[in-house]
Design an enzyme around this catalytic site. Structure first.
Site, PDB file in Angstrom:
ATOM      1  N   LYS A 106       7.996  -0.231  -6.846  1.00  0.00           N
ATOM      2  CA  LYS A 106       8.493  -0.585  -8.177  1.00  0.00           C
ATOM      3  C   LYS A 106       9.946  -0.978  -8.061  1.00  0.00           C
ATOM      4  O   LYS A 106      10.666  -0.497  -7.178  1.00  0.00           O
ATOM      5  CB  LYS A 106       8.385   0.617  -9.125  1.00  0.00           C
ATOM      6  CG  LYS A 106       8.336   0.221 -10.589  1.00  0.00           C
ATOM      7  CD  LYS A 106       6.952  -0.277 -10.915  1.00  0.00           C
ATOM      8  CE  LYS A 106       6.703  -0.441 -12.381  1.00  0.00           C
ATOM      9  NZ  LYS A 106       5.271  -0.522 -12.654  1.00  0.00           N
TER      10      LYS A 106
HETATM   11  N1  GLU Z   1       3.720  -3.725 -13.582  1.00  0.00           N
HETATM   12  C1  GLU Z   1       2.292  -3.659 -13.566  1.00  0.00           C
HETATM   13  C2  GLU Z   1       1.828  -2.241 -13.353  1.00  0.00           C
HETATM   14  O1  GLU Z   1       2.517  -1.296 -13.624  1.00  0.00           O
HETATM   15  C3  GLU Z   1       1.678  -4.661 -12.618  1.00  0.00           C
HETATM   16  C4  GLU Z   1       2.037  -4.508 -11.188  1.00  0.00           C
HETATM   17  C5  GLU Z   1       1.561  -5.661 -10.298  1.00  0.00           C
HETATM   18  O2  GLU Z   1       0.833  -6.515 -10.790  1.00  0.00           O
HETATM   19  O3  GLU Z   1       1.945  -5.666  -9.133  1.00  0.00           O
HETATM   20  O4  GLU Z   1       0.716  -2.009 -12.972  1.00  0.00           O
END
Ligand code: GLU
Length: 417
Positions: A106
Site C-alpha cells: 500500500k
Molecule cells: N485499493 C484497492 C484495494 O484496497 C485496489 C488495489 C489494487 O487494485 O491493487 O483493494
C-alpha cells in the site's frame, strides 16, 4: 478515521486469531505480523502560488511470497505509516483469499486533495512516484487507485515511471484509463464484487437480495457503484452518505440520479431534496437488511455495534469494523462479509488489467465481469466452507485461507539463504 483505533493493532489481532486456528509456527507468525519493506519519503512540491510545500508519503510492501506486491495509493489527510502497513497486510490476505498471484502493498500521501489544484496534484503524484520508483515496477510492486486517487492519477504514475525507465510501462500500475492500457470493468470492479458477495451472503442469512433494503456508507468509487448495482438488481437503497453527511428516504433513493446529477456538485448528494438529512451515526444504525460500509476504517466499533440493525454487513471499505465490534456483531448473529473477501473485486480486475498489459492483448467487458464474478463466487464459497469447518466467524475464516496460502508459499519456497 477514528484515531483512537490503531488499525495496525487491529490487523495484527486478526492475524493472531488465524495463526491460532492454523497452529502457525511462532517465527512465521512474527514474519507475517511485520511488513517486508517500508519506505517513508518527504518531498517538496512547488505550489501554484510559487511556495514550496513538503509532503510526507509512504510505500509499504507487506509480503511477496506469492508474487509481486500489489496495492493502492491513497491520498488522504489522515494517513500514517502504521495505517499504510495495516492496509498492506490486508492486501496480502486479500490477494491470497481470491487466489491471485500477488503479495500485498500500500502507498499513501498525507494530503487533503480538496485544497489543491489539478496541476498541484499532478506534481505531488509525479514527485511521489519518482521517490518510490526503486520499489515499484511491473514485476515487483504494482500500485492502483485507492481513496483520493483515480484513473488520472494512475496515468501520471505510469507516465512518470515510464519517463524514468525510458520506455512506456503500462503494467507498472493498474486502474489506468482504458486508452492507456486500463481494463474494461476495472472502474466498477470493487463495487461489482461487493454486490456479488452480498448476493451470495443473502442466501446464508435468508434474505432475498432483490427485495432487500440497503444502506451504503460512502459514495466514492466503491459505494456509488455498489449502490447503483444494488438498485439495478431491484434492492431499495434507503440511506447513503458522502463526505458531507448522510441522507435517508424509507421509500428508496434514486441512486443513478444522485450519482449523475449531484455527486459532482459542491454540495454533493446533500443537495437532493426528497430525503431526510441524518448523521453518520444514524446512517449506520438505520433499520435495513444490508449495510455496506464503503468509506474508511474503524466505522463500526465497540461503541456503535450494538446500534446496528442490519442483518448483513458487506465491507466495501478496508477495515471498517473493529475487532470489538466483530465480537458484538457475532454475538448478535449479524453476518459481516469481511473486507478482504467482499472488496477484493478491485484487485481481481487489477490482476486482469496487469495480465492484459503484459500480453498487450485486451478483453471485452463481458469477459472481465464474468471472470470476476466467478472468482468472487468461488472465493465466497471457500470462505463459507472454512467458516463451517472451523466453526469461526467469516472474517476469521477468510484470514485462515489467506494466511494459510501465504504461509504455505513461504514454507515451500524456503527461507533464503
Ligand atoms: N485499493 C484497492 C484495494 O484496497 C485496489 C488495489 C489494487 O487494485 O491493487 O483493494
Amino acid at each position: 478515521m477514528s484515531k483512537h483505533v490503531n488499525v495496525l493493532e487491529m490487523a495484527r489481532q486478526q492475524l493472531a486469531v488465524a495463526a491460532f486456528h492454523l497452529d502457525l509456527d511462532e517465527g512465521l507468525h512474527a514474519v507475517l505480523a511485520r511488513p517486508k519493506t517500508q519506505m517513508v519519503v518527504n518531498f517538496p512540491v512547488v505550489l501554484d502560488n510559487g511556495q514550496v510545500q513538503c509532503f510526507e508519503g509512504f510505500r509499504v510492501q507487506h509480503n511477496a511470497s506469492r508474487g509481486p506486491t500489489k496495492g493502492g495509493i491513497r491520498f488522504h489527510h489522515d494517513v500514517d505509516l502504521d495505517e499504510t502497513t495495516a492496509l498492506a497486510m490486508w492486501m496480502t490476505w486479500k490477494c491470497a483469499v481470491v487466489n491471485i498471484p500477488y503479495g500485498g502493498a500500500k502507498g499513501s500521501v498525507r494530503i487533503n486533495t480538496k485544497k489543491y489544484s489539478k496541476r498541484e496534484l499532478e506534481k505531488v503524484t509525479r514527485r511521489f512516484t519518482s521517490e518510490i520508483s526503486s520499489m515499484v515496477g511491473e514485476r515487483s510492486d504494482i500500485p492502483a487507485p485507492d481513496i483520493g486517487t483515480n484513473a488520472q492519477v494512475m496515468a501520471w504514475v505510469m507516465d512518470t515511471y515510464s519517463m524514468i525507465r525510458g520506455y512506456t510501462t503500462p503494467g507498472v500500475v493498474t486502474g489506468k484509463p482504458i486508452a492507456l492500457g486500463g481494463s474494461e470493468g476495472r472502474n466498477e470492479a470493487t463495487g461489482r464484487g461487493v454486490i456479488v458477495a452480498a448476493h451470495e451472503a443473502t442466501k446464508r442469512v435468508g434474505l432475498d437480495f432483490a427485495n432487500s433494503t440497503v444502506v451504503v456508507q460512502g459514495f466514492g468509487n466503491v459505494g456509488s457503484v455498489a449502490a447503483m448495482l444494488a438498485e439495478e438488481a431491484g434492492a431499495k437503497v434507503i440511506g447513503i452518505s458522502d463526505a458531507r453527511g448522510a441522507i435517508f428516504n424509507p421509500n428508496g433513493l434514486p441512486i443513478k440520479e444522485l450519482y449523475h446529477r449531484y455527486s459532482g456538485r459542491d454540495g454533493g448528494i446533500q443537495e437532493y431534496k426528497d430525503c431526510d438529512r441524518i448523521t453518520n451515526a444514524e446512517l449506520l444504525a438505520l433499520d435495513c437488511d444490508i449495510l455496506i460500509p464503503s468509506a474508511i476504517a474503524a466505522q463500526i466499533t465497540g461503541e456503535n455495534a450494538h446500534a446496528v440493525k442490519a442483518k448483513l454487513i458487506v465491507e466495501g471499505a478496508n477495515g471498517p469494523t473493529t475487532p470489538e465490534a466483530d465480537q458484538i456483531l457475532d454475538d448478535r448473529g449479524i453476518l459481516a462479509v469481511p473486507d478482504i473477501l467482499a472488496n477484493a473485486g478491485g484487485v481481481v480486475v487489477s490482476y486482469f488489467e496487469w495480465v492484459q498489459d503484459l500480453q498487450n492483448f485486451f478483453w471485452e467487458e463481458g469477459e472481465v465481469n464474468n471472470k470476476l464474478e466467478r472468482i468472487m463466487r468461488n472465493a465466497y464459497k471457500a470462505v463459507e466452507a472454512t467458516m463451517d469447518e472451523h466453526k469461526v466467524g467469516m472474517r476469521t475464516a477468510a484470514h485462515i485461507i489467506g494466511v494459510k496460502r501465504v504461509a504455505d508459499a513461504t514454507i515451500t519456497r524456503g527461507i533464503f539463504p
